[in-house]
Design an enzyme around this catalytic site. Structure first.
Site, short mmCIF file in Angstrom:
data_model
loop_
_atom_site.label_atom_id
_atom_site.label_comp_id
_atom_site.label_asym_id
_atom_site.label_seq_id
_atom_site.Cartn_x
_atom_site.Cartn_y
_atom_site.Cartn_z
N ARG A 73 -17.31 -9.46 5.57
CA ARG A 73 -18.32 -10.06 4.60
C ARG A 73 -17.85 -11.23 3.98
NH1 ARG A 73 -20.12 -5.62 0.01
NH2 ARG A 73 -20.36 -4.48 1.87
N SER A 175 -24.90 -5.26 1.40
CA SER A 175 -25.06 -4.33 0.38
C SER A 175 -25.55 -4.83 -0.99
CB SER A 175 -23.69 -3.63 0.12
OG SER A 175 -23.95 -2.29 -0.70
N ASP A 332 -29.52 0.73 -4.38
CA ASP A 332 -28.99 -0.99 -4.17
C ASP A 332 -29.86 -1.46 -2.82
OD1 ASP A 332 -27.51 0.13 -2.26
OD2 ASP A 332 -25.74 -0.72 -2.74
N ASP A 334 -29.19 -2.00 0.04
CA ASP A 334 -29.15 -1.53 1.34
C ASP A 334 -29.02 0.09 1.48
OD1 ASP A 334 -26.46 -1.17 0.34
OD2 ASP A 334 -25.67 -1.16 2.45
N ASP A 336 -27.22 2.33 -0.18
CA ASP A 336 -26.08 3.33 -0.06
C ASP A 336 -25.47 3.73 -1.25
OD1 ASP A 336 -24.74 0.88 -0.47
OD2 ASP A 336 -23.52 1.08 1.09
N ARG A 337 -26.15 3.03 -2.33
CA ARG A 337 -25.54 3.51 -3.65
C ARG A 337 -27.04 3.95 -4.77
NH1 ARG A 337 -20.47 0.03 -5.92
NH2 ARG A 337 -19.52 0.05 -3.79
N GLU A 434 -16.88 8.22 -4.24
CA GLU A 434 -16.16 7.11 -4.72
C GLU A 434 -16.56 6.79 -5.92
OE1 GLU A 434 -13.93 3.29 -3.01
OE2 GLU A 434 -15.75 3.51 -2.55
N SER A 436 -17.86 4.64 -7.37
CA SER A 436 -18.98 3.81 -7.45
C SER A 436 -20.16 4.38 -6.56
CB SER A 436 -18.87 2.47 -6.86
OG SER A 436 -18.25 2.35 -5.54
N LYS A 441 -21.88 8.12 0.31
CA LYS A 441 -22.39 6.84 0.41
C LYS A 441 -23.93 6.84 0.80
CE LYS A 441 -20.23 2.53 0.98
NZ LYS A 441 -20.92 1.75 0.12
#
Length: 615
Positions: A73, A175, A332, A334, A336-337, A434, A436, A441
């Site tokens: 990243r 992300s 978010d 992408d 995944d959150r 997790e 967050s 995910k």
């Protein structure tokens, strides 16, 4: 004439050997200008060279990106330490080399490639273009590639890797990072993100084949190669079909009077969340019009991270008030959150933290399991997982209800690997999170599960917030706070953590933080854990990141750690109270005092020049 002379000079400058006085830099410049076929990034380096910007050239060309939490990243732009066409080609060549070594059937099973909607005009760099180049490198080597024909949520890539039995996959995404960034996220054949030693080995392979191979730049292969397949329809259909397994009240959902607003934060989520709601029997959620379509500039939010709270949810909360919708769901960029907010009786919005959502999910998944389990199902076979920086609420629920709870290192790659171990051993994993991240995910499934939970509770006149209080009353209040400081100086970060390891004297951790007594210290960077008989951490040692956890005498657990993907020192602190301690104001006050002491004594922001998170 003069103009021509200048042109000749520039042309000579760019094709002569480079004499910057730094042989390493001269070599790197030569390599970049020979290898890079993207006119925009090549021009960025040429301009720096022309203007004698040697320091910036050195920053861009004399170091490589390293593998962080399962992949790369960085900012988009020219240079070996940025995400661009050339570095993605190099990374994919390294992946090819490593996968060929690991899998004799690589060329039968193939590789999955997905992407989000990020892009940067100045570097003519977009997630879609990087995905095509990733595919081209592999197609040129006769590897079958499953390349999604349009943007997808990140969870679709690991899901496709598993379902199509591919050896691995890559998702091009950064992300919820700032708009300048992009990333290259790697998944193994299991569908989990890569863990050690794969990351180190892939990095070695990348460094062994940095020069682009013949065919690596040939992105036409994506349109012409018979080895390219588009898995979009098939994977979307199978994913939505699988979602039905966690839908328990479809009929109730179809009748609910509750309305939901969804924002996809200018990313990939809109279409997929709409489909998921349909699968669960709901009417479609109301989209936030200004944020529903992809926009690589994320033009309506300062930062595209739904976890930043009410400030980034502004548009969705106002729309919900106008539409009389009580629940707001935000995925978010992408997808995944997930973030969720609920309108309270007093007209204020309650934005749930990741830990509060986890408490609700933990209760919900176990409750649904109990109501739907087969007669011979054994609670001792059930597992829930969380990372060490997550709330300990699942542990409290597990202790009371008799199922297993396990902790892993932070980063979803660790949870993913552990889930696979457990499933292979015939265990049932109900839920993993997790701090967050919720529900494996995956923001798409998490969004629709929250909607089902809310509509189920609505039939009993209970709000999500009221149910959260019930969970805490039954299992003990878990009050947490998470935040971070920015620090752009790696030596400063290192010295902060080294000071904690040699606090009052060499090799001695602190015994107090201000007035708060410390019961145990766990340092997964060095593998030390004072609570274990042999003083060794049960969690795997993670030498390349900093992470120390303090357990205090008053029941508080606090962790300081570095981020795998951003220049941050994060802190997580939680008061874990027993069910008989219900004075939340007192618990919150104690937690606040402890965090203040933690910051002042252990992080010392003013002395270390740390930048406070702007709220």
């Amino acid at each position: 004439m003069a103009e021509n002379t200048e042109g000749d000079l520039n042309s000579n400058l760019l094709h002569a050997p480079y004499h910057t006085g730094d042989p390493q830099l001269d070599t790197a410049i030569g390599q970049w200008l020979r290898w890079d076929k993207n006119p925009k990034t090549k021009e960025q380096i040429e301009n720096l060279l022309r203007n004698g910007m040697n320091k910036e050239l050195r920053d861009r060309l004399c170091c490589r990106m390293t593998f962080g939490t399962a992949g790369l990243r960085s900012a988009m732009g020219a240079g070996f330490c940025y995400i661009n066409d050339l570095t993605v080609i190099q990374s994919t060549q390294g992946m090819y080399k490593y996968l060929e070594r690991c899998f004799s059937d690589f060329k039968q099973r193939g590789f999955v490639v997905g992407y989000d909607t990020r892009g940067q005009v100045t570097s003519s760099c977009s997630s879609q273009r990087l995905a095509k180049l990733t595919a081209a490198v592999l197609l040129a080597k006769d590897v079958p590639v499953y390349l999604f024909s349009r943007y997808v949520p990140t969870p679709f890539v690991p899901y496709a890797v598993q379902k199509l039995k591919a050896v691995a996959g890559v998702m091009i995404t950064a992300s919820h990072n700032r708009k300048e960034d992009n990333g290259y996220k790697v998944y193994w054949e299991t569908g989990a993100q890569i863990t050690s030693p794969h990351d180190k080995e892939i990095l070695k392979c990348i460094e062994e084949c940095v020069e682009p191979w013949n065919g690596s730049w040939n992105d036409n292969l994506v349109d012409t190669s018979p080895l390219k397949r588009d898995p979009l329809q098939d994977i979307c259909r199978r994913y939505m079909e699988d979602l039905k397994k966690i839908c328990f009240y479809r009929e109730l959902n179809s009748k609910t009077t509750l309305k939901f607003v969804h924002t996809s934060f200018h990313g990939v989520g809109h279409d997929y969340v709409q489909l998921a709601f349909k699968v669960f029997g709901f009417k479609p959620p109301i989209p936030v019009p200004e944020q529903k379509d992809p926009d690589p500039d994320f033009s309506t939010v300062k930062c595209p991270n739904p976890e930043e709270g009410e400030s980034v949810l502004e548009l969705s909360l106002r729309l919900a008030e106008k539409e009389n919708a009580r629940v707001v769901l935000a995925t978010d960029p992408d997808a995944d959150r997930l973030a969720a907010a609920e309108l309270q009786e007093n007209g204020c919005w309650k934005v749930f933290t990741g830990n509060e959502l986890a408490a609700l999910f933990g209760w919900w998944m176990f409750d649904c399991w109990k109501k739907n389990k087969s007669r011979n199902a054994d609670v001792k076979n059930v597992y829930m997982l969380a990372t060490t920086v997550s709330s300990k609420i699942l542990k409290a629920i597990a202790l009371k209800e008799g199922f297993h709870f396990e902790e892993t290192l932070p980063g979803f790659k660790w949870i993913g690997s552990r889930i696979i171990d457990l499933l292979e051993n015939g265990k049932e994993v109900l839920f993993a999170f997790e701090e967050s991240i919720v529900l494996d995910k995956d923001g798409v499934s998490a969004a629709v599960v929250v909607a089902e939970m809310a509509s189920y509770l609505e039939t009993m006149n209970i709000t999500l917030k009221q149910q959260l209080v019930k969970v805490y009353e039954k299992y003990g209040y878990h009050i947490s706070k998470t935040s971070y400081f920015l620090c752009y100086e790696p030596p400063t970060i290192k010295s902060i953590f080294e000071r904690l390891r040699n606090f009052d004297s060499p090799k001695e951790y602190p015994k107090f933080c201000g007035t708060f007594a410390i019961l145990h210290v766990r340092d997964v960077t060095t593998g030390y854990d004072s609570s274990q008989p042999n003083k060794k951490s049960v969690l795997p040692v993670s030498k390349n990141s900093q992470m120390i956890t303090f357990t205090f005498q008053n029941g508080c657990v606090a962790t300081l750690r570095t981020s795998g993907t951003e220049p941050k020192i994060k802190y997580y602190a939680e008061m874990c109270a027993s069910p008989d301690q219900s004075d939340t104001a007192l618990l919150e006050e104690e937690l606040k005092k402890l965090i203040d002491a933690l910051i002042e004594n252990f992080l010392q922001p003013s002395k270390n020049g740390l930048i406070w998170r702007s709220v």
